[in-house]
Scaffold this motif. Structure first.
Motif, PDB file in Angstrom:
ATOM      1  N   SER A   1       0.862  -1.178   0.000  1.00  0.00           N
ATOM      2  CA  SER A   1       0.000   0.000   0.000  1.00  0.00           C
ATOM      3  C   SER A   1       0.898   1.227   0.000  1.00  0.00           C
ATOM      4  CB  SER A   1      -0.918  -0.002   1.228  1.00  0.00           C
ATOM      5  OG  SER A   1      -1.749   1.148   1.244  1.00  0.00           O
ATOM      6  N   SER A   2       1.038   1.835  -1.173  1.00  0.00           N
ATOM      7  CA  SER A   2       1.919   2.991  -1.316  1.00  0.00           C
ATOM      8  C   SER A   2       1.665   3.636  -2.675  1.00  0.00           C
ATOM      9  CB  SER A   2       3.387   2.574  -1.230  1.00  0.00           C
ATOM     10  OG  SER A   2       3.779   1.890  -2.412  1.00  0.00           O
ATOM     11  N   GLY A   3       2.339   4.748  -2.913  1.00  0.00           N
ATOM     12  CA  GLY A   3       2.227   5.418  -4.196  1.00  0.00           C
ATOM     13  C   GLY A   3       2.900   4.669  -5.331  1.00  0.00           C
ATOM     14  N   LYS A   4       3.641   3.606  -5.011  1.00  0.00           N
ATOM     15  CA  LYS A   4       4.316   2.800  -6.033  1.00  0.00           C
ATOM     16  C   LYS A   4       3.645   1.446  -6.225  1.00  0.00           C
ATOM     17  CE  LYS A   4       8.834   4.926  -5.158  1.00  0.00           C
ATOM     18  NZ  LYS A   4      10.250   4.675  -4.792  1.00  0.00           N
ATOM     19  N   ALA A   5       2.577   1.182  -5.485  1.00  0.00           N
ATOM     20  CA  ALA A   5       1.933  -0.130  -5.524  1.00  0.00           C
ATOM     21  C   ALA A   5       1.174  -0.333  -6.832  1.00  0.00           C
ATOM     22  CB  ALA A   5       0.974  -0.279  -4.345  1.00  0.00           C
ATOM     23  N   GLY A   6       1.138  -1.575  -7.291  1.00  0.00           N
ATOM     24  CA  GLY A   6       0.385  -1.893  -8.496  1.00  0.00           C
ATOM     25  C   GLY A   6       0.498  -3.342  -8.875  1.00  0.00           C
ATOM     26  N   TRP A   7      -0.240  -3.734  -9.901  1.00  0.00           N
ATOM     27  CA  TRP A   7      -0.241  -5.131 -10.334  1.00  0.00           C
ATOM     28  C   TRP A   7       1.135  -5.587 -10.796  1.00  0.00           C
ATOM     29  CZ3 TRP A   7      -3.142  -1.514 -13.397  1.00  0.00           C
ATOM     30  CH2 TRP A   7      -2.534  -1.145 -14.596  1.00  0.00           C
ATOM     31  N   TRP A   8       1.984  -4.651 -11.176  1.00  0.00           N
ATOM     32  CA  TRP A   8       3.300  -4.978 -11.735  1.00  0.00           C
ATOM     33  C   TRP A   8       4.257  -5.598 -10.713  1.00  0.00           C
ATOM     34  CZ3 TRP A   8       0.856  -0.242 -12.365  1.00  0.00           C
ATOM     35  CH2 TRP A   8       1.084   0.707 -11.364  1.00  0.00           C
TER      36      TRP A   8
ATOM     37  N   LEU B   1      -2.668  -0.618 -18.504  1.00  0.00           N
ATOM     38  CA  LEU B   1      -3.253  -1.956 -18.441  1.00  0.00           C
ATOM     39  C   LEU B   1      -3.217  -2.603 -19.827  1.00  0.00           C
ATOM     40  CD1 LEU B   1      -4.792  -3.808 -16.331  1.00  0.00           C
ATOM     41  CD2 LEU B   1      -6.892  -2.959 -17.405  1.00  0.00           C
ATOM     42  N   ASP B   2      -3.551  -1.817 -20.840  1.00  0.00           N
ATOM     43  CA  ASP B   2      -3.488  -2.313 -22.226  1.00  0.00           C
ATOM     44  C   ASP B   2      -2.057  -2.663 -22.626  1.00  0.00           C
ATOM     45  OD1 ASP B   2      -6.218  -2.063 -22.697  1.00  0.00           O
ATOM     46  OD2 ASP B   2      -6.037  -0.010 -23.417  1.00  0.00           O
ATOM     47  N   ASP B   3      -1.135  -1.776 -22.315  1.00  0.00           N
ATOM     48  CA  ASP B   3       0.263  -1.994 -22.696  1.00  0.00           C
ATOM     49  C   ASP B   3       0.852  -3.235 -22.031  1.00  0.00           C
ATOM     50  OD1 ASP B   3       0.115   0.263 -24.246  1.00  0.00           O
ATOM     51  OD2 ASP B   3       1.175   1.562 -22.822  1.00  0.00           O
ATOM     52  N   ASP B   4       0.342  -3.568 -20.835  1.00  0.00           N
ATOM     53  CA  ASP B   4       0.800  -4.768 -20.133  1.00  0.00           C
ATOM     54  C   ASP B   4       0.024  -6.011 -20.565  1.00  0.00           C
ATOM     55  OD1 ASP B   4       2.619  -3.237 -18.806  1.00  0.00           O
ATOM     56  OD2 ASP B   4       1.572  -3.210 -16.882  1.00  0.00           O
ATOM     57  N   HIS B   5      -0.846  -5.846 -21.577  1.00  0.00           N
ATOM     58  CA  HIS B   5      -1.621  -6.957 -22.154  1.00  0.00           C
ATOM     59  C   HIS B   5      -2.466  -7.670 -21.090  1.00  0.00           C
ATOM     60  CE1 HIS B   5       0.765  -6.303 -25.741  1.00  0.00           C
ATOM     61  NE2 HIS B   5       1.871  -6.436 -25.022  1.00  0.00           N
TER      62      HIS B   5
ATOM     63  N   ASP C   1      -7.633  -7.975 -21.310  1.00  0.00           N
ATOM     64  CA  ASP C   1      -8.532  -9.086 -21.649  1.00  0.00           C
ATOM     65  C   ASP C   1      -8.758 -10.048 -20.497  1.00  0.00           C
ATOM     66  OD1 ASP C   1      -6.032 -10.230 -21.560  1.00  0.00           O
ATOM     67  OD2 ASP C   1      -6.206 -11.287 -23.478  1.00  0.00           O
ATOM     68  N   SER C   2      -8.043  -9.861 -19.375  1.00  0.00           N
ATOM     69  CA  SER C   2      -8.221 -10.760 -18.226  1.00  0.00           C
ATOM     70  C   SER C   2      -8.588 -10.001 -16.953  1.00  0.00           C
ATOM     71  CB  SER C   2      -6.935 -11.560 -17.983  1.00  0.00           C
ATOM     72  OG  SER C   2      -5.836 -10.700 -17.714  1.00  0.00           O
ATOM     73  N   THR C   3      -8.996  -8.741 -17.096  1.00  0.00           N
ATOM     74  CA  THR C   3      -9.219  -7.888 -15.930  1.00  0.00           C
ATOM     75  C   THR C   3     -10.639  -7.321 -15.910  1.00  0.00           C
ATOM     76  OG1 THR C   3      -6.882  -7.248 -15.919  1.00  0.00           O
ATOM     77  CG2 THR C   3      -8.393  -5.866 -14.664  1.00  0.00           C
ATOM     78  N   ILE C   4     -11.329  -7.512 -14.795  1.00  0.00           N
ATOM     79  CA  ILE C   4     -12.621  -6.864 -14.552  1.00  0.00           C
ATOM     80  C   ILE C   4     -12.327  -5.517 -13.901  1.00  0.00           C
ATOM     81  CG2 ILE C   4     -14.814  -6.988 -13.322  1.00  0.00           C
ATOM     82  CD1 ILE C   4     -14.573 -10.032 -13.411  1.00  0.00           C
TER      83      ILE C   4
END
Length: 641
Positions: free
Chosen positions: A142-149, A235-239, A242-245
């Motif tokens: 949980s931070s400003g750098k957090a993400g699916w990546w 999200l698109d660039d990371d392909h 098509d798998s994300t709601i």
């Protein structure tokens, strides 16, 4: 032995659930702040410029009847993260930091158990005790750098991104030069919405000064929309599209006056869209792209829905609906919503909506909709409204925001979307009003709404346990008796006042508190015959009762002892009692006897060591509102405290 046909059906259900669990969707949750659907293009505002949000709605499912369970950020986020209404957890008061039961987790905890990587970028503001521990338990990061990546390869994710560009600070509270720097200067000139390029809401005076303020809403939302577009591109660039709601919604209603902090539709209703990729279109019970649904949903539904989507186990304490996925819950025909203290402005409103009508019960109607809340008073917009009021430039509707409220509101949102006509006494709306009254009473009694305790009491309970469990014992909390007394509050007249006076001697201290609070909402003429009983109430051993009676004793009966008692309680070493006292004094006619005490309390540093930041802030903010109302301190962002 089961019949073959039934066995086949059971097998299909089991294998369907297994297949669902193995093919878990990624989930992206985009939240924005302080926003009404009225200011977004896909909800019919032709002057708005929100193409990214509009495109999500065009391809997804747009909800017309989605509601926050609160009207200010931190209680709203408590309900979101726990999946429990704040009037059950006792967390309805903004930035109150009270305890939850040990077994109540933030819902991403259950997604982690189901194998998800959980990330929050980056707003928390969960309004609970030991928030750092609560956050660590809920999120992998949980931070400003957090993400699916940052997840493991192939791991499903639940990622939250919160955009604060539409927050009240940008739309009204920040000084105008700061808004220019943080919003206008971030927009290309051709994307800016001018001050004459939109229809003015009827709740505000249509003047150049007010248009300058409302334009901030449109431009702040345009900047928000631009940032959402950038996130979706990543999200698109990371392909991963098509798998994300994708869930998109506002954290509560509109941030400008009469919306945020007010228990009416403008404070509760939020924009809400769910976007399903083709891979998961079967999970949408509403159909595919461009669907509009009027299904009723509120924030208590989101935690169980996401746990269900993740294939996790929903804890028993979550009572919200599962909106999609296996075992979707039946629809409801009404929702119960709540609004309590915001910063230094105490209040209590409970509401019922069926989507078309909004019924709201005001339990503290002696305070107006545009009540004193420091974070609003420092804004140019609120000051302009007060200036226009003083110069008699507001029409009846606009000026009513500064008057006492009725006990009940009833608005027909289909025919009156800006809530300009209260239908509570309209014979044609009698059946609707009666139905919603009954729904509200039944719900509050069933849920054992713990916010009928004064905040002073909730704070004491939180020091030893938690309000959620406390409310379940009828010995601790005789809800029926307390609610019967509270139900009188706001209903005005001599007969009701006589009942309230009688309850001032009840053996239950909370019943006595509601008797006193109800009397505070009566007018002076009605109270005159009951001076002896109210003055006697000033000696009640329970301080919320004695302080409330002192407020009446001073305002109505000019009692000198009442003034002395109020000066003492303003200077209390208990923040909740001090705040209660100052809020009463904000609405008395003669403030002079309290100026020096208020000055002293306002200048004191860190008087309340326990949770000092929030407790000191709300008391000092109330002091500043008191002094600001008399012109003794400037009302601008540099003098917020």
């Amino acid at each position: 032995m089961l019949p073959k046909k039934l066995l086949l059906i059971c097998s299909l259900v089991v294998f369907g659930d297994i297949a669902f669990a193995r093919n878990k969707p990624n989930i992206l949750w985009i939240t924005i702040e302080d926003t009404s659907p009225k200011f977004i293009g896909c909800y019919g505002n032709k002057d708005a410029r929100t193409p990214a949000i509009d495109q999500l709605a065009k391809e997804g499912v747009r909800f017309t009847n989605a509601f926050s369970t609160g009207t200010v950020c931190s209680p709203s986020r408590t309900a979101l993260i726990t999946g429990v209404k704040t009037y059950e957890t006792g967390t309805g008061n903004h930035r109150s930091n009270y305890a939850l039961p040990a077994g109540m987790h933030g819902f991403p905890h259950y997604l982690q158990q189901a194998g998800y990587h959980t990330s929050n970028n980056a707003k928390t503001d969960y309004n609970v005790l030991n928030e750092k521990q609560f956050i660590a338990d809920a999120w992998n990061e949980s931070s400003g750098k957090a993400g699916w990546w940052n997840r493991k390869p192939g791991q499903p994710f639940f990622s939250v991104f919160n955009y604060n560009d539409s927050h009240q600070s940008r739309t009204m509270t920040d000084a105008y030069p700061k808004y220019v720097k943080n919003v206008l200067d971030e927009l290309p000139e051709n994307e800016r919405i001018s001050e004459n390029a939109f229809e003015m809401p009827p709740i505000y005076r249509d003047s150049p000064e007010m248009r300058k303020q409302v334009a901030r809403v449109y431009n702040s939302l345009k900047l928000t929309d631009n940032k959402i577009a950038k996130l979706l591109k990543r999200l698109d660039d990371d392909h991963l599209r098509d798998s994300t709601i994708i869930f998109f919604f506002g954290d509560h209603g509109e941030g400008i006056p009469r919306g945020k902090t007010n228990g009416i539709d403008l404070g509760y209703r939020v924009p809400f869209v769910i976007w399903f990729p083709p891979m998961y279109k079967h999970l949408s019970p509403w159909g595919e792209g461009g669907v509009v649904t009027d299904e009723l949903i509120d924030f208590a539904d989101l935690a169980p829905t996401l746990i269900s989507l993740a294939g996790g186990e929903i804890p028993a304490y979550m009572k919200g609906r599962k909106l999609t996925g296996p075992g979707r819950s039946p629809q409801t025909d009404h929702l119960v919503l709540s609004s309590d203290r915001s910063d230094n402005g105490i209040d209590m409103v409970r509401s019922v909506t069926d989507g078309r009508y909004m019924y709201s019960r005001n339990f503290m109607p002696f305070m107006p909709e545009a009540r004193y809340i420091r974070y609003m008073e420092i804004s140019e917009m609120k000051q302009q409204m007060r200036k226009d009021l003083a110069e008699k430039k507001l029409d009846n509707l606009q000026s009513s925001l500064f008057a006492d409220r009725p006990a009940e509101f009833l608005f027909d949102l289909k025919n009156d979307p800006w809530e300009t006509k209260n239908l509570i006494n309209d014979p044609k709306a009698k059946a609707v009003a009666e139905k919603m009254r009954k729904q509200l009473s039944a719900s509050l009694l069933k849920s054992r709404d713990v916010m009928f305790l004064p905040e002073y009491e909730i704070a004491l309970i939180s020091g030893k346990g938690n309000a959620y469990e406390y409310r379940l014992s009828d010995q601790n909390y005789p809800m029926k008796e307390i609610f019967a007394a509270a139900a009188l509050s706001g209903t005005r007249g001599k007969a009701i006042a006589a009942q309230q006076v009688k309850l001032l001697t009840n053996t239950n201290k909370i019943v006595r508190y509601w008797a006193a609070l109800g009397l505070r909402s009566q007018n002076a003429t009605v109270l005159k015959p009951f001076g002896k009983e109210i003055i006697a109430g000033m000696g009640d051993e329970y301080q919320p009762v004695s302080i409330t009676c002192a407020a009446i004793g001073y305002e109505v009966f000019k009692n000198e002892t009442a003034a002395a008692n109020l000066n003492k309680s303003v200077n209390s070493d208990n923040a909740e009692l001090a705040l209660m006292s100052i809020n009463y004094l904000l609405y008395v006619a003669d403030k002079d006897p309290f100026i020096e005490t208020i000055r002293k309390v306002q200048k004191a540093e860190n008087r309340f060591s326990d949770e000092s930041k929030s407790r000191n802030y709300k008391v000092k903010a109330a002091c500043m509102d008191f002094l600001g109302s008399l012109g003794l301190v400037p009302n601008n962002p540099d003098f917020a405290e």
